[in-house]
Design an enzyme around this catalytic site. Structure first.
Site, PDB file in Angstrom:
ATOM      1  N   CYS A 173      -0.670  46.152  -0.108  1.00  0.00           N
ATOM      2  CA  CYS A 173      -1.674  45.413  -0.872  1.00  0.00           C
ATOM      3  C   CYS A 173      -1.397  43.930  -0.650  1.00  0.00           C
ATOM      4  O   CYS A 173      -0.622  43.575   0.229  1.00  0.00           O
ATOM      5  CB  CYS A 173      -1.684  45.806  -2.348  1.00  0.00           C
ATOM      6  SG  CYS A 173      -0.216  45.397  -3.305  1.00  0.00           S
ATOM      7  N   HIS A 205      25.779  56.959  -3.329  1.00  0.00           N
ATOM      8  CA  HIS A 205      24.378  56.605  -3.553  1.00  0.00           C
ATOM      9  C   HIS A 205      23.581  57.824  -4.027  1.00  0.00           C
ATOM     10  O   HIS A 205      22.652  57.684  -4.812  1.00  0.00           O
ATOM     11  CB  HIS A 205      23.774  55.991  -2.292  1.00  0.00           C
ATOM     12  CG  HIS A 205      24.553  54.826  -1.808  1.00  0.00           C
ATOM     13  ND1 HIS A 205      24.664  53.652  -2.531  1.00  0.00           N
ATOM     14  CD2 HIS A 205      25.310  54.651  -0.696  1.00  0.00           C
ATOM     15  CE1 HIS A 205      25.436  52.808  -1.874  1.00  0.00           C
ATOM     16  NE2 HIS A 205      25.847  53.390  -0.767  1.00  0.00           N
ATOM     17  N   HIS A 228      20.705  52.818   0.818  1.00  0.00           N
ATOM     18  CA  HIS A 228      21.281  53.062  -0.509  1.00  0.00           C
ATOM     19  C   HIS A 228      20.333  53.746  -1.488  1.00  0.00           C
ATOM     20  O   HIS A 228      20.797  54.360  -2.449  1.00  0.00           O
ATOM     21  CB  HIS A 228      21.732  51.736  -1.138  1.00  0.00           C
ATOM     22  CG  HIS A 228      22.955  51.178  -0.492  1.00  0.00           C
ATOM     23  ND1 HIS A 228      23.625  50.094  -1.015  1.00  0.00           N
ATOM     24  CD2 HIS A 228      23.650  51.533   0.624  1.00  0.00           C
ATOM     25  CE1 HIS A 228      24.669  49.815  -0.254  1.00  0.00           C
ATOM     26  NE2 HIS A 228      24.694  50.671   0.758  1.00  0.00           N
ATOM     27  N   ASP A 245      -5.149  48.535  -0.144  1.00  0.00           N
ATOM     28  CA  ASP A 245      -6.367  48.029  -0.766  1.00  0.00           C
ATOM     29  C   ASP A 245      -7.008  47.061   0.220  1.00  0.00           C
ATOM     30  O   ASP A 245      -6.578  46.955   1.370  1.00  0.00           O
ATOM     31  CB  ASP A 245      -6.073  47.389  -2.125  1.00  0.00           C
ATOM     32  CG  ASP A 245      -5.289  46.091  -2.038  1.00  0.00           C
ATOM     33  OD1 ASP A 245      -4.875  45.687  -0.924  1.00  0.00           O
ATOM     34  OD2 ASP A 245      -5.077  45.468  -3.086  1.00  0.00           O
ATOM     35  N   THR A 289       0.275  41.508  -2.356  1.00  0.00           N
ATOM     36  CA  THR A 289       1.680  41.119  -2.523  1.00  0.00           C
ATOM     37  C   THR A 289       2.637  42.289  -2.375  1.00  0.00           C
ATOM     38  O   THR A 289       3.824  42.093  -2.158  1.00  0.00           O
ATOM     39  CB  THR A 289       1.930  40.507  -3.917  1.00  0.00           C
ATOM     40  OG1 THR A 289       1.646  41.517  -4.903  1.00  0.00           O
ATOM     41  CG2 THR A 289       1.090  39.271  -4.139  1.00  0.00           C
TER      42      THR A 289
END
Length: 145
Positions: A66, A134, A99, A9, A68
């Site tokens: 973006c 995993h 993992h 963004d 955060t």
């Protein structure tokens, strides 16, 4: 090397351009799905565009950025075959691949600096999925996709 999709963004635009150019310098083919400026846009539009490309199998891996990283993570993980990991540190980037077999790396453009972003990206690209126990865990929540 497989092509990578990338998107951001407006808050992640500057870091996206830096990351994209870094990947190109490493001889990756990078397809940019926007945005193309710091003018305000809605992050779900770009997150969904990139996540949809991974979900459909058109791309094996992608990067979203973006402000955060939280919003892009939330959008991307709504897609069934996407395992998007918000990684604003090296350990998370490594473990998301080792993992969790993360196929989308998400970073916060307002959270991390340029050099750390490059280190995170390098670690994420180079770290293989361990498989084994995993794989069984991934099977429980994403059907092995």
């Amino acid at each position: 090397m497989l092509p990578l999709a990338i998107g951001s963004d407006h808050a992640g635009y500057e870091l996206k351009e830096i990351v994209k150019n870094y990947l190109i310098s490493l001889d990756f083919k990078v397809d940019d799905f926007g945005t193309d400026s710091e003018q305000s846009v809605d992050y779900p539009d770009f997150g969904a565009r990139v996540a949809g490309k991974v979900d459909s199998g058109e791309y094996e891996r992608a990067i979203l950025i973006c402000g955060t990283g939280i919003g892009m993570s939330m959008v991307a993980n709504r897609f069934g075959r996407v395992r998007a990991a918000l990684c604003n540190d090296l350990f998370s980037a490594i473990m998301s691949r080792r993992h969790n077999d993360a196929n989308i790396l998400v970073m916060g453009g307002r959270v991390i600096g340029t050099e750390l972003a490059r280190e995170i990206l390098q670690a994420w690209i180079q770290t293989p999925f361990e498989g084994g126990r995993h794989s069984q865990r991934l099977e429980k929540f994403c059907g092995g996709n």
